[in-house]
Design a protein around this motif. Structure first.
Motif, PDB file in Angstrom:
ATOM      1  N   UNK A   3       5.172 -44.512  -8.107  1.00 40.96           N
ATOM      2  CA  UNK A   3       5.154 -45.156  -6.791  1.00 40.96           C
ATOM      3  C   UNK A   3       5.225 -46.675  -6.955  1.00 40.96           C
ATOM      4  N   UNK A   4       6.034 -47.303  -6.098  1.00 40.49           N
ATOM      5  CA  UNK A   4       6.176 -48.756  -6.138  1.00 40.49           C
ATOM      6  C   UNK A   4       5.309 -49.347  -5.043  1.00 40.49           C
ATOM      7  N   UNK A   5       4.308 -50.104  -5.465  1.00 38.79           N
ATOM      8  CA  UNK A   5       3.372 -50.665  -4.493  1.00 38.79           C
ATOM      9  C   UNK A   5       3.544 -52.176  -4.449  1.00 38.79           C
ATOM     10  N   UNK A   6       3.422 -52.736  -3.262  1.00 42.86           N
ATOM     11  CA  UNK A   6       3.590 -54.183  -3.133  1.00 42.86           C
ATOM     12  C   UNK A   6       2.363 -54.821  -2.495  1.00 42.86           C
ATOM     13  N   UNK A   7       1.208 -54.729  -3.185  1.00 46.93           N
ATOM     14  CA  UNK A   7       0.028 -55.379  -2.611  1.00 46.93           C
ATOM     15  C   UNK A   7       0.210 -56.896  -2.621  1.00 46.93           C
ATOM     16  N   UNK A   8      -0.324 -57.646  -1.707  1.00 43.01           N
ATOM     17  CA  UNK A   8      -1.157 -57.219  -0.565  1.00 43.01           C
ATOM     18  C   UNK A   8      -0.343 -56.798   0.648  1.00 43.01           C
ATOM     19  N   UNK A   9       0.974 -56.749   0.495  1.00 44.02           N
ATOM     20  CA  UNK A   9       1.800 -56.355   1.659  1.00 44.02           C
ATOM     21  C   UNK A   9       1.624 -54.881   1.994  1.00 44.02           C
ATOM     22  N   UNK A  10       1.363 -54.084   0.937  1.00 40.67           N
ATOM     23  CA  UNK A  10       1.002 -52.686   1.185  1.00 40.67           C
ATOM     24  C   UNK A  10      -0.487 -52.569   0.888  1.00 40.67           C
TER      25      UNK A  10
ATOM     26  N   UNK B  60       9.809 -57.856  -6.015  1.00 39.60           N
ATOM     27  CA  UNK B  60      10.303 -57.715  -4.655  1.00 39.60           C
ATOM     28  C   UNK B  60      10.436 -59.070  -3.949  1.00 39.60           C
ATOM     29  N   UNK B  61       9.458 -59.943  -4.166  1.00 45.05           N
ATOM     30  CA  UNK B  61       9.536 -61.275  -3.545  1.00 45.05           C
ATOM     31  C   UNK B  61      10.729 -62.043  -4.097  1.00 45.05           C
TER      32      UNK B  61
ATOM     33  N   UNK C 261      18.420 -62.809  -2.843  1.00 41.27           N
ATOM     34  CA  UNK C 261      19.485 -61.902  -2.407  1.00 41.27           C
ATOM     35  C   UNK C 261      19.712 -62.020  -0.899  1.00 41.27           C
ATOM     36  N   UNK C 262      20.979 -61.989  -0.495  1.00 46.85           N
ATOM     37  CA  UNK C 262      21.281 -62.029   0.942  1.00 46.85           C
ATOM     38  C   UNK C 262      20.679 -60.796   1.612  1.00 46.85           C
ATOM     39  N   UNK C 263      20.143 -61.035   2.799  1.00 44.09           N
ATOM     40  CA  UNK C 263      19.351 -59.986   3.436  1.00 44.09           C
ATOM     41  C   UNK C 263      19.996 -58.589   3.494  1.00 44.09           C
ATOM     42  N   UNK C 264      21.271 -58.476   3.850  1.00 47.09           N
ATOM     43  CA  UNK C 264      21.842 -57.120   3.950  1.00 47.09           C
ATOM     44  C   UNK C 264      21.843 -56.350   2.621  1.00 47.09           C
ATOM     45  N   UNK C 265      21.717 -57.105   1.501  1.00 48.08           N
ATOM     46  CA  UNK C 265      21.743 -56.439   0.194  1.00 48.08           C
ATOM     47  C   UNK C 265      20.353 -56.200  -0.399  1.00 48.08           C
ATOM     48  N   UNK C 266      19.329 -56.671   0.283  1.00 47.83           N
ATOM     49  CA  UNK C 266      17.981 -56.576  -0.299  1.00 47.83           C
ATOM     50  C   UNK C 266      17.557 -55.149  -0.621  1.00 47.83           C
ATOM     51  N   UNK C 267      17.761 -54.258   0.326  1.00 50.41           N
ATOM     52  CA  UNK C 267      17.315 -52.868   0.113  1.00 50.41           C
ATOM     53  C   UNK C 267      18.074 -52.246  -1.068  1.00 50.41           C
ATOM     54  N   UNK C 268      19.364 -52.489  -1.116  1.00 48.33           N
ATOM     55  CA  UNK C 268      20.161 -51.905  -2.201  1.00 48.33           C
ATOM     56  C   UNK C 268      19.674 -52.415  -3.556  1.00 48.33           C
TER      57      UNK C 268
ATOM     58  N   UNK D 257      -0.236 -43.495   9.525  1.00 51.27           N
ATOM     59  CA  UNK D 257       0.477 -44.775   9.487  1.00 51.27           C
ATOM     60  C   UNK D 257       0.286 -45.482   8.144  1.00 51.27           C
ATOM     61  N   UNK D 258       1.330 -46.090   7.653  1.00 51.83           N
ATOM     62  CA  UNK D 258       1.216 -46.823   6.395  1.00 51.83           C
ATOM     63  C   UNK D 258       2.362 -47.811   6.281  1.00 51.83           C
ATOM     64  N   UNK D 259       2.212 -48.739   5.360  1.00 46.46           N
ATOM     65  CA  UNK D 259       3.286 -49.680   5.110  1.00 46.46           C
ATOM     66  C   UNK D 259       3.864 -49.362   3.738  1.00 46.46           C
ATOM     67  N   UNK D 260       5.110 -48.976   3.722  1.00 51.99           N
ATOM     68  CA  UNK D 260       5.797 -48.750   2.456  1.00 51.99           C
ATOM     69  C   UNK D 260       6.439 -50.082   2.080  1.00 51.99           C
ATOM     70  N   UNK D 261       6.652 -50.295   0.784  1.00 58.17           N
ATOM     71  CA  UNK D 261       7.288 -51.550   0.391  1.00 58.17           C
ATOM     72  C   UNK D 261       8.686 -51.648   0.998  1.00 58.17           C
ATOM     73  N   UNK D 262       9.291 -50.479   1.314  1.00 63.48           N
ATOM     74  CA  UNK D 262      10.626 -50.503   1.927  1.00 63.48           C
ATOM     75  C   UNK D 262      10.547 -50.962   3.372  1.00 63.48           C
ATOM     76  N   UNK D 263       9.503 -50.511   4.086  1.00 62.00           N
ATOM     77  CA  UNK D 263       9.456 -50.800   5.517  1.00 62.00           C
ATOM     78  C   UNK D 263       9.038 -52.235   5.800  1.00 62.00           C
ATOM     79  N   UNK D 264       8.168 -52.794   4.932  1.00 64.78           N
ATOM     80  CA  UNK D 264       7.678 -54.138   5.169  1.00 64.78           C
ATOM     81  C   UNK D 264       8.780 -55.181   5.112  1.00 64.78           C
ATOM     82  N   UNK D 265       9.621 -55.030   4.102  1.00 58.98           N
ATOM     83  CA  UNK D 265      10.673 -56.024   3.911  1.00 58.98           C
ATOM     84  C   UNK D 265      11.998 -55.575   4.530  1.00 58.98           C
ATOM     85  N   UNK D 266      11.900 -54.712   5.495  1.00 60.12           N
ATOM     86  CA  UNK D 266      13.110 -54.107   6.046  1.00 60.12           C
ATOM     87  C   UNK D 266      14.060 -55.160   6.630  1.00 60.12           C
ATOM     88  N   UNK D 267      15.289 -55.238   6.114  1.00 58.67           N
ATOM     89  CA  UNK D 267      16.234 -56.193   6.678  1.00 58.67           C
ATOM     90  C   UNK D 267      16.732 -55.712   8.037  1.00 58.67           C
ATOM     91  N   UNK D 268      17.174 -56.680   8.863  1.00 58.55           N
ATOM     92  CA  UNK D 268      17.631 -56.296  10.200  1.00 58.55           C
ATOM     93  C   UNK D 268      18.914 -55.488  10.124  1.00 58.55           C
TER      94      UNK D 268
END
Ligand code: ATP
Ligand code: MG
Length: 393
Positions: free
Chosen positions: A203-210, A243-244, A250-257, A335-346
């Protein structure tokens, strides 16, 4: 009299020729573990495992239904090869059943038995017709009395329960399961386990964001998976710094990839270190932007390690149903914050290009950050629903 044993049918194992002995041994080990603490005695031969029980068989059956490698479980009564005793037992058993019509179905595993299958069915059928109000219906009977002629005894049964199928756990190696806190990945884990593939989780955790609540959630999910695998290791990767950096360069649209490319790189490193033969994830084609086929190809490009996606073509509704069956659904929807959802690009890219990813990755020293993630993995062991101390991380 009443049913006193269960007969376990091995299913797919029967096609495995040379490996069969090993399969049967492994399966029986898993069966004994599953029935630990229950009033049940197991024995096995080349074709079946038998479980003698006292009292209500249903709790035993429901445990056995979770053991991979079992195709069917029949509730049986061990009768005698002596025809008079057999007739008597068949009659007593059928009287326990409800219905108006019946059929006798004989399988002669032991070909030396003096009566042919059809003859034996006829003799037993005659006995039942003479002594009850039941009628014969060979096409759609209310009750089917199965007669299994074996060397040591003749087994009578009329109730069969489906098993999980697949192979005994451990026969097909171990994979590194990418476990988020969502609905899909626990179901994917279950699909692997059901196939007899052992898992370790990452599991990839991003404390304190998660928050730590995610960790509790993951532990609760893994405890549910303990039903299928006695002890499961959960590797927690400290992912924040990497992740930070991704979000800085990285340009926002490519962050998740890019983030997912990093996840796969790390998963592969930890997997190899822990003797896993592949990685598994809960991805499902088309579910979200990062899961289009194009996206998956671009993400997968960073690893030559086998990646298994058991849910690739499974419908979300079916996934939800399975998660309810394995009792992970209620945990997943907390409810929870996944590292994917917190940094979710628009606007995530739905058709990311490998060359673009490589360009963004050339802008920062991700390799050092990645090494740090791998070196600082924190492993937790969960056994039989409890977190246990363990060394040798
Ligand atoms: P899930 O319900 O399993 O979270 P999802 O539909 O939310 O899946 P994503 O968040 O895109 O989809 O994740 C896809 C897969 O990637 C997950 O099923 C899981 O295998 C893996 N994954 C995602 N986030 C993480 C994480 N933080 N740690 C480990 N694996 C993850
Ligand atoms: Mg998710």
């Amino acid at each position: 009299m009443n049913y006193d044993s269960l007969m376990i049918h091995y299913g797919e194992l029967s096609t495995k020729g040379e490996n069969r002995k090993m399969f049967v041994r492994e399966l029986n080990k898993n069966i004994r573990h599953a029935l630990k603490g229950m009033n049940a005695v197991t024995t096995f031969d080349h074709d079946h495992t038998y479980v003698r029980f006292e009292g209500d068989p249903m709790p035993i059956i429901s445990r056995l239904q979770k053991v991979s490698g079992i195709q069917r479980i029949s509730l049986v009564y061990k009768s005698d090869r002596d025809i008079e005793k057999l007739k008597e037992d068949a009659l007593s058993l059928i009287k326990l059943e409800e219905g108006k019509t019946f059929k006798v179905n004989t399988k002669r595993g032991d070909k030396t038995y003096p009566l042919q299958s059809l003859e034996l069915s006829r003799v037993l059928g005659g006995q039942i017709l003479k002594n009850t109000d039941l009628k014969v219906d060979v096409h759609n009977p209310d009750i089917t009395l199965n007669v299994d002629v074996r060397k040591d005894a003749i087994y009578l049964s009329s109730h069969t329960y489906m098993g999980a199928g697949g192979y005994p756990l451990g026969m097909n190696g171990k994979v590194m399961m990418m476990l988020s806190g969502g609905i899909d990945s626990p179901v994917a884990a279950y699909m692997m386990l059901r196939r007899g593939i052992k898992i370790e989780c990452i599991h990839f955790a991003a404390p304190p964001y998660t928050s730590d609540a995610v960790l509790d959630k993951l532990k609760d999910i893994v405890k549910k998976l303990n039903v299928y695998q006695e002890s499961v290791k959960l590797n927690i990767v400290p992912f924040t710094k990497l992740q930070l950096a991704i979000y800085q360069y990285v340009a926002e649209p490519y962050c998740i990839t890019i983030m997912r490319r990093m996840m796969y790189r790390i998963a592969e490193r930890v997997a190899r270190r822990h003797n896993c033969v592949g990685i598994a994830s809960g991805e499902s084609i088309g579910q979200v932007a990062s899961q289009t086929l194009d996206s998956m190809v671009t993400i997968n490009n960073v690893t030559s390690f086998p990646v298994i996606r058991p849910l690739a073509v499974t419908d979300k509704l079916d996934i939800i149903k399975l998660s309810q069956e394995i009792e992970t659904y209620d945990i997943s929807i907390r409810p929870y914050e996944d590292c994917c959802t917190i940094f979710k690009p628009k606007k995530p890219k739905t058709r990311p290009k490998i060359s673009e990813c490589e360009y963004y990755e050339s802008l920062f020293d991700w390799k050092t950050l990645l090494d740090e993630c791998v070196e600082n993995v924190n492993a937790i062991m969960i056994k039989d629903g409890e977190e246990v101390d363990f060394e040798n991380k």
